[in-house]
Write a protein that holds these residues in place. Structure first.
Motif, short mmCIF file in Angstrom:
data_model
loop_
_atom_site.label_atom_id
_atom_site.label_comp_id
_atom_site.label_asym_id
_atom_site.label_seq_id
_atom_site.Cartn_x
_atom_site.Cartn_y
_atom_site.Cartn_z
N GLU A 1 0.84 -1.19 0.00
CA GLU A 1 0.00 0.00 0.00
C GLU A 1 0.88 1.24 0.00
OE1 GLU A 1 -3.58 2.09 2.63
OE2 GLU A 1 -2.87 0.06 3.12
N LEU A 2 0.80 2.00 -1.08
CA LEU A 2 1.61 3.21 -1.18
C LEU A 2 1.06 4.30 -0.26
CD1 LEU A 2 2.23 3.36 -5.03
CD2 LEU A 2 3.66 2.32 -3.26
N ALA A 3 1.93 5.24 0.09
CA ALA A 3 1.54 6.33 0.98
C ALA A 3 2.28 7.59 0.56
CB ALA A 3 1.85 5.97 2.43
N VAL A 4 1.87 8.69 1.12
CA VAL A 4 2.53 9.97 0.90
C VAL A 4 3.24 10.38 2.18
CG1 VAL A 4 2.22 12.42 0.37
CG2 VAL A 4 0.86 10.69 -0.84
N SER A 5 4.52 10.64 2.08
CA SER A 5 5.30 11.05 3.25
C SER A 5 5.14 12.55 3.49
CB SER A 5 6.78 10.72 3.02
OG SER A 5 7.59 11.43 3.93
N PRO A 6 4.70 12.93 4.68
CA PRO A 6 4.65 14.37 4.99
C PRO A 6 6.02 15.04 4.86
CG PRO A 6 3.37 13.11 6.59
CD PRO A 6 4.11 12.12 5.76
N ARG A 7 7.09 14.32 5.23
CA ARG A 7 8.43 14.91 5.14
C ARG A 7 8.82 15.18 3.69
NH1 ARG A 7 11.63 13.36 9.49
NH2 ARG A 7 13.36 14.52 8.55
N ILE A 8 8.52 14.25 2.80
CA ILE A 8 8.85 14.44 1.40
C ILE A 8 7.99 15.56 0.82
CG2 ILE A 8 8.81 13.39 -0.88
CD1 ILE A 8 11.11 12.42 0.85
N ALA A 9 6.72 15.59 1.18
CA ALA A 9 5.84 16.66 0.71
C ALA A 9 6.35 18.02 1.16
CB ALA A 9 4.42 16.42 1.19
N GLU A 10 6.83 18.11 2.40
CA GLU A 10 7.38 19.36 2.91
C GLU A 10 8.64 19.76 2.15
OE1 GLU A 10 9.01 21.24 7.16
OE2 GLU A 10 8.69 19.08 6.94
N LEU A 11 9.50 18.78 1.88
CA LEU A 11 10.71 19.07 1.11
C LEU A 11 10.36 19.60 -0.28
CD1 LEU A 11 13.77 18.97 0.59
CD2 LEU A 11 13.48 16.55 -0.05
N GLU A 12 9.39 18.98 -0.93
CA GLU A 12 8.99 19.44 -2.26
C GLU A 12 8.45 20.86 -2.21
OE1 GLU A 12 7.89 15.31 -4.60
OE2 GLU A 12 6.40 16.14 -3.18
N ARG A 26 2.31 2.99 10.14
CA ARG A 26 3.20 4.12 9.95
C ARG A 26 3.41 4.35 8.45
NH1 ARG A 26 2.47 3.33 14.67
NH2 ARG A 26 3.90 3.61 16.43
N VAL A 27 3.80 5.57 8.11
CA VAL A 27 4.33 5.83 6.77
C VAL A 27 5.83 5.58 6.82
CG1 VAL A 27 4.74 7.57 4.99
CG2 VAL A 27 2.55 7.53 6.20
N VAL A 28 6.28 4.67 5.98
CA VAL A 28 7.69 4.29 5.95
C VAL A 28 8.26 4.71 4.60
CG1 VAL A 28 9.35 2.41 6.16
CG2 VAL A 28 7.22 2.35 7.48
N THR A 29 9.28 5.54 4.62
CA THR A 29 9.86 6.07 3.39
C THR A 29 11.29 5.60 3.24
OG1 THR A 29 8.47 8.05 3.54
CG2 THR A 29 10.40 8.17 2.11
#
Length: 428
Positions: free
Chosen positions: A15-26, A62-65
């Motif tokens: 199950e794919l997810a969206v990382s808040p940390r990656i979204a913030e970096l973008e 958890r979201v795992v990136t």
């Protein structure tokens, strides 16, 4: 000899997810923040990888990136090889995405907070080919071999210093565990704990017509005048050498969770020999019963009581442990099978639950059995549950456990101790 393979059942996609940390970096990069990228990597270096983030309203996941840092311009694709999470059958979910113009490759999943597992990355100059829309047996075999070849090109996560050693020239794997993963309190050496010793020996087998290397564990303060229980632990080249089990046994004995015992761990030699020997191979069973155990009894005082003899294994080794109890209950009375390859059947054909059928059709035997499987082992989990039910219906003393992970030494290392404690409970 071409090793048999488990049924070609596609892996359920993660199950794919969206990382808040990656979204913030973008967002920071899009706004032109000059320090966004170095600040991100500095934070990652301090925290380690993969990144683990909570999910609002979901305490169980958890979201795992997973992150790969690659500033090179020639890398066209990065694949994640995570045990029982990604593979060729779910290739789109295995591919990391690059944030344009940066060295950040990432892929995020929603995962159980209890997950523990191993993983690697493969960085490629050219994209890995998609599997055909409809695979026949030949294309599936070719694709499987190509994916296995990727495993020889893979490398551990440079940002994660926890490593799982490999054997036979394979690269090591990185290990990750989420906050709710069950502890593995017995694995690490403990200062001040009495130490046993591990010896290496060569044992000749008339059944196999060959010599075998064997690792032997002797408990702390081993007394030659005392008769000890005995553990036969398969894949000795892993447990005696690459991923030593000595600290686990020392700690269990020191805490009185396991009686002092002698363990003998025969070498699996190589992949092809392992496939042959651990596939319900009667000559190998003869080696264990008629060569290895009598050799150990001549060298040290060890029991010949099946009720105080444990045979343990993982994957094909777990299959062999179960087969040993079925065919030689007079010698092996306690069976510890972790992620046993219960898909196996003679000649690769016939009844899909062959081993369960063997137990169902035979009279109940004086065996104590501990089964374990990972919740992500999409082929083995239902088959192992079926075997557990068959054994229970026959009246066997069977215990059962599942770990939140895959077909993985990262999981087996900790739960091997649990299985030994369970099987030896009540021993003097």
């Amino acid at each position: 000899m071409t090793p048999p393979a488990p049924p070609r059942t596609p892996m359920p996609p993660p199950e794919l997810a969206v990382s808040p940390r990656i979204a913030e970096l973008e967002r920071d990069l899009a706004s032109g923040a000059p320090d966004a990228l170095p600040r991100f990597w500095a934070e990652v270096a301090g925290e380690g990888t993969p990144l683990v983030e909570p999910i609002a309203g979901d305490l169980d996941h958890r979201v795992v990136t997973f992150l790969w840092r690659d500033a090179g311009t020639r890398t066209s694709e990065v694949l994640l090889l995570a045990n029982c999470v990604t593979d060729r059958s779910v290739l789109p979910q295995s591919r990391l995405t690059r944030i344009p113009g940066t060295d950040v490759w990432h892929r995020s999943y929603r995962m159980s907070g209890k997950w523990r597992g191993s993983y690697q990355f493969v960085a490629l100059d050219e994209p890995f080919p998609d599997p055909p829309a409809v695979e026949d047996a030949n294309s599936a075999t070719t694709g499987h071999r190509m994916w296995r070849m990727l495993g020889l090109m893979a490398e551990p996560d440079p940002l994660n210093h926890r490593r799982l050693p490999a054997r036979w020239g394979a690269p090591p794997r990185s290990v990750a565990e989420l906050p709710d993963a069950p502890p593995q309190p017995w694995a690490a050496p403990r200062p001040g704990a009495p130490r046993g010793r591990v010896e290496t020996h060569i044992v000749h087998s008339g059944h196999l017509g060959a010599d075998r290397k064997v690792w032997a564990y002797l408990p702390p303060d081993h007394d030659p005048n005392v008769e000890y229980p005995i553990l036969v632990l398969l894949d000795g080249d892993m447990w005696g050498d690459a991923l030593p089990i000595q600290s686990t046994l020392d700690n269990l004995v020191a805490e009185r969770r396991l009686p002092p015992l002698v363990a003998v761990m025969p070498d699996a030699v190589d992949n092809q020999t392992r496939w042959r020997d651990l596939g319900c191979h009667d000559p190998f069973l003869g080696f264990l019963r008629d060569d290895l155990l009598p050799w150990a009894a001549r060298r040290w005082r060890v029991t010949d009581d099946p009720a105080r003899t444990v045979i343990a294994g993982q994957s094909l080794g777990g299959l062999t442990a179960l087969y040993a109890g079925l065919r030689a209950p007079e010698r092996f009375g306690n069976l510890l099978a972790q992620s046993a390859s219960v898909w196996w059947r003679p000649d690769g054909a016939g009844e899909p639950h062959w081993l369960a059928g063997q137990f169902a059709e035979s009279a109940p035997l004086p065996l104590r059995i501990h089964l374990e499987v990972g919740t992500q082992e999409w082929i083995l989990t239902p088959a192992t549950r079926h075997l557990r039910n068959v054994l229970g219906d026959k009246g066997y003393d069977v215990s059962y456990a599942e770990h939140a992970g895959g077909h993985d030494y990262a999981c087996w290392l900790g739960s091997l101790a649990t299985g030994l404690i369970t099987l030896t409970s009540g021993w003097a």
